[in-house]
Scaffold this active site. Structure first.
Site, mmCIF file in Angstrom:
data_model
loop_
_atom_site.group_PDB
_atom_site.id
_atom_site.type_symbol
_atom_site.label_atom_id
_atom_site.label_comp_id
_atom_site.label_asym_id
_atom_site.label_seq_id
_atom_site.Cartn_x
_atom_site.Cartn_y
_atom_site.Cartn_z
ATOM 1 N N LYS A 175 -8.730 5.896 -19.514
ATOM 2 C CA LYS A 175 -9.019 6.409 -20.855
ATOM 3 C C LYS A 175 -7.773 6.280 -21.744
ATOM 4 C CE LYS A 175 -12.778 7.230 -18.611
ATOM 5 N NZ LYS A 175 -13.163 8.509 -18.039
ATOM 6 N N TYR B 279 -16.286 16.358 -15.337
ATOM 7 C CA TYR B 279 -16.786 14.980 -15.316
ATOM 8 C C TYR B 279 -17.891 14.840 -14.262
ATOM 9 C CZ TYR B 279 -16.582 9.919 -14.901
ATOM 10 O OH TYR B 279 -16.899 8.595 -14.876
ATOM 11 N N ARG C 93 0.851 -1.199 0.000
ATOM 12 C CA ARG C 93 0.000 0.000 0.000
ATOM 13 C C ARG C 93 0.884 1.246 0.000
ATOM 14 N NH1 ARG C 93 -1.978 1.859 4.562
ATOM 15 N NH2 ARG C 93 -2.479 -0.197 5.412
ATOM 16 N N ASP D 146 -7.749 18.358 -14.314
ATOM 17 C CA ASP D 146 -8.032 17.016 -14.815
ATOM 18 C C ASP D 146 -7.629 17.012 -16.289
ATOM 19 O OD1 ASP D 146 -9.221 14.756 -15.985
ATOM 20 O OD2 ASP D 146 -10.915 14.768 -14.587
HETATM 21 C C1 LIG Z 1 -13.602 8.861 -16.675
HETATM 22 C C2 LIG Z 1 -13.187 10.155 -16.120
HETATM 23 C C3 LIG Z 1 -12.949 10.323 -14.754
HETATM 24 C C4 LIG Z 1 -13.167 9.203 -13.752
HETATM 25 O O1 LIG Z 1 -12.289 8.145 -13.962
HETATM 26 P P1 LIG Z 1 -12.586 6.613 -13.597
HETATM 27 O O2 LIG Z 1 -11.341 5.944 -14.037
HETATM 28 O O3 LIG Z 1 -13.821 6.212 -14.320
HETATM 29 O O4 LIG Z 1 -12.803 6.561 -12.116
HETATM 30 C C5 LIG Z 1 -12.509 11.556 -14.313
HETATM 31 N N1 LIG Z 1 -12.343 12.585 -15.170
HETATM 32 C C6 LIG Z 1 -12.573 12.462 -16.488
HETATM 33 C C7 LIG Z 1 -12.373 13.624 -17.379
HETATM 34 C C8 LIG Z 1 -12.999 11.250 -17.007
HETATM 35 O O5 LIG Z 1 -13.257 11.145 -18.313
#
Ligand SMILES: *Cc1c(COP(=O)(O)O)cnc(C)c1O
Length: 395
Positions: free
Chosen positions: A196, A99, A47, A171
């Site tokens: 992604k 998001y 961890r 982000d």
């Molecule tokens: C998908 C996404 C998230 C969340 O990510 P997860 O891996 O689904 O928890 C956060 N920000 C953006 C811009 C995203 O497309």
């Protein structure tokens, strides 16, 4: 070619020095044998740190040009860790089209602990300045925004944050550090859903976060280690594997997206289209300045006179699925999928209408993607016309 292409393939930890393996091994272990009570190596418990995860963390740190990086078990775990840098009574300014999950974790969890937030259009820097009150402690930005791809000037945000002593968080999921490096523009914390483009194959969940300073690294170490939402060794390895081809994939994603956007723009079925690569898109110049591409997400509004359900139902290559950034093309309806957490009114104020469609353009043959959309448009037109005929027929 650029130096980053080589970094993506070789990483920071290149293979394994013990065996000569060209890949970083998967260290599938929870704990490590200590040499003695007061002598131990760099690893104690997974961890805290794990060699496979550390290799990924070193790589994302280098890619973003930061001080320290952290790999989490999902993008939302990374978002949550970033938000835990604040304290009760703090207020955040948040981009209005972030998001959906980010809004949800604030509303469902963190608001109960006294964190407050206000969603504003961060592409308007004058509005951002006007919104800063003494309790504002940070600005949280997503650019390009989701799903309307609005562009926020990151140098402008970093500048405002420095002036007011605020923490800035970006982000960077839609861009990846291959296209945009917020820390180099003065931002404090950058994070990703590595689910992604970084993972790139729709086969894992992961989050990555990189901080700018030692001070933030010390805080984030505590948050990560003690909340424990860390990425496991196998998924760390899969993300490392995905990143090796990031440059090739992003180039192809973007090439396909640019071609499809140009074609969709002139199509009779499209009432409105959002794509930062258009010279007349608001924020196009800012995007050109702060990123080396326009990404591969396109949103558009299907014109009245085309049946929405028939459009989605008749696509064969584009899969109707939430998520984006994988090699395969996906399509989503933001109003019921990614942005269902907002009220109807909030969505409409932002422009997230029910007929808004979001494409994540994959790396398939571009002509086949275009044909798939064309076939679905045609079926959707026919479905609408037959419905009108049925309504008008006397029996
Ligand atoms: C998908 C996404 C998230 C969340 O990510 P997860 O891996 O689904 O928890 C956060 N920000 C953006 C811009 C995203 O497309």
């Amino acid at each position: 070619m650029a130096a980053i292409d080589t970094l993506l393939v070789h990483g920071v930890v290149d293979g394994d020095e013990h065996t000569g393996s060209v890949n970083v091994p998967i260290y599938q272990t929870s704990t490590y044998r200590l040499r003695g009570l007061d002598t131990h190596g760099p690893y104690v418990y997974s961890r805290v740190s794990n060699p496979t995860r550390s290799a990924l963390e070193a790589l994302i740190t280098e890619m973003e040009g930061g001080t320290a990086g952290y790999a989490f078990s999902s993008g939302m775990a990374a978002v949550t860790a970033a938000l835990l840098l604040f304290k009760a009574g703090d207020k955040l300014l948040v981009s209005d089209n972030v998001y959906g999950g980010t809004v949800r974790v604030l509303d469902a969890v963190l608001v109960r602990f006294g964190l407050r937030y206000e969603r504003i259009d961060t592409s308007d820097l004058a509005l951002v300045r006007r919104s800063i009150t003494p309790d504002v402690a940070g600005i949280y930005v997503e650019t390009p925004g989701n799903p309307l791809l609005s562009i926020t000037d990151l140098e402008g945000i970093a500048h405002i944050c420095r002036e007011h002593g605020l923490l800035s968080i970006v982000d960077n999921t839609f861009m990846t550090p291959y296209l945009q490096r917020p820390l180099e523009m003065g931002i404090d914390v950058v994070l990703h859903s590595a689910t992604k483009y970084l993972g790139g194959h729709s086969d894992l969940l992961a989050g990555l976060l990189v901080v700018r300073s030692q001070e933030l690294a010390a805080q984030m170490n505590l948050i990560k280690t003690n909340t424990g939402g860390v990425l496991d060794p196998f998924d760390s390895w899969l993300v490392l594997r995905g990143i090796k081809t990031l440059a090739l994939r992003m180039d192809r994603h973007q090439q396909n997206a640019a071609a499809l956007a140009g074609w969709l723009r002139g199509h009779d079925a499209v009432a409105r289209i959002y794509y930062p690569g258009f010279a007349d898109f608001p924020g196009h110049e800012v995007q050109k300045r702060q990123a080396s591409g326009f990404g591969a997400v396109i949103s558009f509004v299907l014109k009245e006179g085309y049946d929405l359900n028939a459009f989605y139902a008749n696509l064969k290559l584009f899969a109707l699925a939430t998520s984006l950034g994988g090699v395969e093309s996906l399509i989503a309806q933001p109003s019921t999928m990614t942005h269902a957490a907002l009220t109807q009114k909030e969505r409409e104020d932002l422009g997230i209408v029910d007929r808004l469609v979001r494409l994540s353009v994959g790396i398939e043959d571009c002509d086949m993607l275009r044909q798939d959309l064309e076939d679905a448009f045609r079926a959707s037109r026919q479905a609408h016309e037959s419905a009108v005929e049925r309504r008008n027929s006397p029996c």
